[in-house]
Write a protein that holds these residues in place. Structure first.
Motif, PDB file in Angstrom:
ATOM      1  N   GLU A  92       0.826  -1.215   0.000  1.00  0.00           N
ATOM      2  CA  GLU A  92       0.000   0.000   0.000  1.00  0.00           C
ATOM      3  C   GLU A  92       0.854   1.258   0.000  1.00  0.00           C
ATOM      4  O   GLU A  92       0.544   2.230  -0.692  1.00  0.00           O
ATOM      5  N   GLU A  93       1.939   1.249   0.759  1.00  0.00           N
ATOM      6  CA  GLU A  93       2.841   2.411   0.793  1.00  0.00           C
ATOM      7  C   GLU A  93       3.475   2.649  -0.582  1.00  0.00           C
ATOM      8  O   GLU A  93       3.592   3.794  -1.029  1.00  0.00           O
ATOM      9  N   LEU A  94       3.891   1.561  -1.216  1.00  0.00           N
ATOM     10  CA  LEU A  94       4.488   1.693  -2.547  1.00  0.00           C
ATOM     11  C   LEU A  94       3.462   2.213  -3.555  1.00  0.00           C
ATOM     12  O   LEU A  94       3.765   3.097  -4.357  1.00  0.00           O
ATOM     13  N   MET A  95       2.244   1.704  -3.486  1.00  0.00           N
ATOM     14  CA  MET A  95       1.197   2.159  -4.415  1.00  0.00           C
ATOM     15  C   MET A  95       0.855   3.633  -4.185  1.00  0.00           C
ATOM     16  O   MET A  95       0.635   4.381  -5.136  1.00  0.00           O
ATOM     17  N   SER A 117      11.308   7.842   3.483  1.00  0.00           N
ATOM     18  CA  SER A 117      11.419   7.365   4.876  1.00  0.00           C
ATOM     19  C   SER A 117      12.359   6.172   4.885  1.00  0.00           C
ATOM     20  O   SER A 117      12.738   5.656   3.835  1.00  0.00           O
ATOM     21  N   SER A 118      12.696   5.708   6.088  1.00  0.00           N
ATOM     22  CA  SER A 118      13.598   4.546   6.163  1.00  0.00           C
ATOM     23  C   SER A 118      12.921   3.299   5.609  1.00  0.00           C
ATOM     24  O   SER A 118      13.571   2.446   5.007  1.00  0.00           O
ATOM     25  N   ARG A 119      11.628   3.191   5.789  1.00  0.00           N
ATOM     26  CA  ARG A 119      10.888   2.045   5.242  1.00  0.00           C
ATOM     27  C   ARG A 119      10.883   2.108   3.709  1.00  0.00           C
ATOM     28  O   ARG A 119      11.060   1.092   3.038  1.00  0.00           O
ATOM     29  N   HIS A 120      10.689   3.298   3.165  1.00  0.00           N
ATOM     30  CA  HIS A 120      10.709   3.471   1.717  1.00  0.00           C
ATOM     31  C   HIS A 120      12.119   3.241   1.158  1.00  0.00           C
ATOM     32  O   HIS A 120      12.274   2.788   0.029  1.00  0.00           O
TER      33      HIS A 120
END
Length: 174
Positions: A92-95, A117-120
């Motif tokens: 969902e974050e990538l989309m 962000s660090s997750r991205h």
């Protein structure tokens, strides 16, 4: 009623416009010979075909840049498919990120994703890994060359056939 005339190969139809034989020599500029070999053939001496309007980059360099961006697109699709099955939250974050940023420039997309962000950043690194692996191991370069040549040949033949049929039909009505 079908026309009795046969469609001749493209190179035969346009032989009056282009030399019948290209001779490639070590000489860099293309030049007309001072004395043609025969009256039926005119030979052009050149290393490669000159392509105007590409400035600092060759057509191959431009194609490589487009393939580079295409490999980013492919890598994003692969990573998204992987995330969808085992990490729906990251998917969902990538989309969401894809909805806000264009994939037209693959490097810019990855740079922006890393800085989100660090997750991205982890997603961006995964995309870079997949892009490299796909380019080096999975993309079928020989198939690209074969398909490109086949598409050009078939399209040229179709266009010339359509033109000949159209003009021969128009002339027979006169």
């Amino acid at each position: 009623m079908e026309s009795a005339a046969t469609v001749q190969p493209l190179n035969h139809q346009l032989s009056f416009l282009f030399p019948t034989k290209l001779i490639r020599t070590k000489a860099s500029p293309c030049r007309w010979p001072s004395k043609p070999a025969t009256s039926h053939s005119t030979r052009l001496y050149c290393q490669k075909m000159y392509v105007p309007g590409f400035g600092e980059a060759s057509p191959e360099a431009k194609a490589a840049k487009n393939l580079h961006n295409f490999f980013t697109y492919i890598a994003v699709r692969i990573v998204a498919a992987q995330l969808q099955s085992y990490n729906p939250e990251a998917y969902e974050e990538l989309m969401e990120f894809l909805g806000r940023h264009s994939l037209n420039d693959g490097d810019k997309f990855c740079a922006n994703l890393m800085r989100e962000s660090s997750r991205h950043k982890g997603l961006a690194l995964r995309i870079l890994e997949v892009r490299t692996a796909y380019c080096k191991n999975d993309f079928e370069w020989d198939n690209l060359k074969r398909l490109s040549s086949k598409m050009v040949t078939e399209a040229n033949t179709k266009l010339m056939r359509d033109y000949v049929l159209e003009t021969s039909h128009a002339e027979s009505e006169k």
